[in-house]
Design a protein around this motif. Structure first.
Motif, PDB file in Angstrom:
ATOM      1  N   ALA A 220       0.820  -1.213   0.000  1.00 37.17           N
ATOM      2  CA  ALA A 220       0.000   0.000   0.000  1.00 37.17           C
ATOM      3  C   ALA A 220       0.855   1.265   0.000  1.00 37.17           C
ATOM      4  N   GLU A 221       2.044   1.205   0.600  1.00 37.65           N
ATOM      5  CA  GLU A 221       2.921   2.374   0.691  1.00 37.65           C
ATOM      6  C   GLU A 221       3.656   2.674  -0.614  1.00 37.65           C
ATOM      7  N   ALA A 222       4.023   1.630  -1.347  1.00 39.91           N
ATOM      8  CA  ALA A 222       4.914   1.772  -2.506  1.00 39.91           C
ATOM      9  C   ALA A 222       4.473   2.840  -3.517  1.00 39.91           C
ATOM     10  N   LYS A 227       7.142   3.810  -6.894  1.00 45.54           N
ATOM     11  CA  LYS A 227       7.896   2.586  -7.196  1.00 45.54           C
ATOM     12  C   LYS A 227       6.995   1.355  -7.096  1.00 45.54           C
ATOM     13  N   PRO A 228       7.199   0.377  -7.985  1.00 39.22           N
ATOM     14  CA  PRO A 228       6.593  -0.934  -7.748  1.00 39.22           C
ATOM     15  C   PRO A 228       7.163  -1.495  -6.448  1.00 39.22           C
ATOM     16  N   VAL A 229       6.390  -2.322  -5.751  1.00 42.08           N
ATOM     17  CA  VAL A 229       6.801  -2.798  -4.424  1.00 42.08           C
ATOM     18  C   VAL A 229       8.109  -3.580  -4.465  1.00 42.08           C
ATOM     19  N   ILE A 230       8.383  -4.240  -5.565  1.00 36.54           N
ATOM     20  CA  ILE A 230       9.601  -5.035  -5.697  1.00 36.54           C
ATOM     21  C   ILE A 230      10.855  -4.163  -5.596  1.00 36.54           C
ATOM     22  N   TYR A 231      10.708  -2.865  -5.946  1.00 33.08           N
ATOM     23  CA  TYR A 231      11.824  -1.914  -5.842  1.00 33.08           C
ATOM     24  C   TYR A 231      11.759  -1.101  -4.549  1.00 33.08           C
ATOM     25  N   LYS A 235      11.932  -7.384   0.240  1.00 35.54           N
ATOM     26  CA  LYS A 235      11.787  -8.531   1.149  1.00 35.54           C
ATOM     27  C   LYS A 235      10.366  -8.697   1.708  1.00 35.54           C
ATOM     28  N   CYS A 236       9.466  -7.785   1.389  1.00 35.42           N
ATOM     29  CA  CYS A 236       8.137  -7.846   2.006  1.00 35.42           C
ATOM     30  C   CYS A 236       7.260  -8.920   1.359  1.00 35.42           C
ATOM     31  N   LYS A 237       6.136  -9.218   2.033  1.00 32.23           N
ATOM     32  CA  LYS A 237       5.232 -10.265   1.548  1.00 32.23           C
ATOM     33  C   LYS A 237       4.598  -9.900   0.203  1.00 32.23           C
ATOM     34  N   GLY A 238       4.335  -8.607   0.006  1.00 28.86           N
ATOM     35  CA  GLY A 238       3.753  -8.163  -1.265  1.00 28.86           C
ATOM     36  C   GLY A 238       4.689  -8.441  -2.427  1.00 28.86           C
ATOM     37  N   THR A 239       5.977  -8.169  -2.235  1.00 32.39           N
ATOM     38  CA  THR A 239       6.971  -8.443  -3.275  1.00 32.39           C
ATOM     39  C   THR A 239       7.029  -9.931  -3.574  1.00 32.39           C
ATOM     40  N   SER A 240       7.097 -10.747  -2.533  1.00 33.72           N
ATOM     41  CA  SER A 240       7.173 -12.202  -2.718  1.00 33.72           C
ATOM     42  C   SER A 240       5.971 -12.717  -3.498  1.00 33.72           C
TER      43      SER A 240
END
Length: 257
Positions: A220-222, A227-231, A235-240
């Protein structure tokens, strides 16, 4: 030739833009060349990639209304293998401008023909409505990716969505298919989330991705950081979850081929 995919659900708040931004970025990291088109006047996909639509000279509006070559509207992002065509505030009035245009449903499709073979995947963030812009999106694509949230009213509006899909398939784009259904905002601790997953799987037999996108603060913050969450937080659950979804997406595509 690349594959074009509309990320579509006319119901708001289902994770449509979140999925468009983060899935495309994750696929880019898997060494696939991706183009993202923002057809939503709100421009959340554009800002989610750190771009201010008000500072862009040529947007998707200029492409479909003024006939600007789409190559002149493509922006290279700072993220691996991802280009974008920005949204514009003027898109909110584009449906009125298109009303009397010849071949009005094919404006986007004709623009994309020039560059389709330059990308592995083209993802289109559709407006949250069923008007002419959305019809342009559905007419232009090979398939539709449907995000659905794991909440009480999950299937509300889906029958209308599918009616529009079938109408476009019958009259404008006979080759369009369902790419898959992405379940977002999943909470494994809540019985409701688990019930919604089962309900959606029954409705869309065999079309629901196994990867579930969880509720996640970092996800939600990204967007506020462009930025996309992966960037934003690798390490967060959303990225995984989106990395897993990207791998599942590519694997299913390769199995079809």
């Amino acid at each position: 030739m690349g594959k074009t995919i509309a990320v579509f659900n006319q119901k708001g708040g289902v994770g449509k833009t979140t999925t468009n931004v983060n899935l495309s970025a994750s696929i880019g990291q898997l060494d696939k060349k991706v183009l993202v088109l923002d057809m939503d006047p709100q421009g959340n996909t554009t800002s989610g990639y750190g771009i201010d639509k008000n500072l862009v000279e040529n947007t998707i509006y200029e492409v479909i209304i003024d006939g600007v070559d789409i190559r002149d509207a493509i922006i290279k992002t700072e993220f691996e293998n991802v280009d974008i065509v920005s949204s514009a505030n003027e898109l909110s009035g584009a449906e009125i401008e298109l009303t009397n245009e010849k071949d009005r449903e094919y404006k986007l499709k004709n623009s994309l023909l020039k560059i389709k073979d330059e990308y592995d995947y083209i993802f289109i963030d559709c407006p949250p409505s069923l008007g002419l812009l959305t019809i342009n999106c559905l007419t232009a694509v090979d398939s539709v990716l449907i995000p659905i949230q794991c909440e009480y009213y999950a299937l509300e509006g889906v029958s209308q969505l599918m009616s529009t899909f079938q109408l476009v398939k019958k009259r404008l784009n006979p080759n369009i298919e369902i790419q898959g259904v992405v379940l977002s905002m999943f909470d494994g601790r809540a019985n409701l989330s688990i019930q919604v997953v089962e309900e959606v799987k029954k409705y869309f037999k065999g079309s629901v991705y196994g990867t579930l996108i969880p509720r996640n603060v970092r996800l939600a913050e990204a967007p506020s950081y462009g930025k996309p969450v992966i960037y934003y937080d690798s390490k967060c659950k959303g990225t995984s979850a989106y990395q897993e979804l990207a791998e599942e997406f590519i694997q299913l595509e390769e199995d079809v081929i």
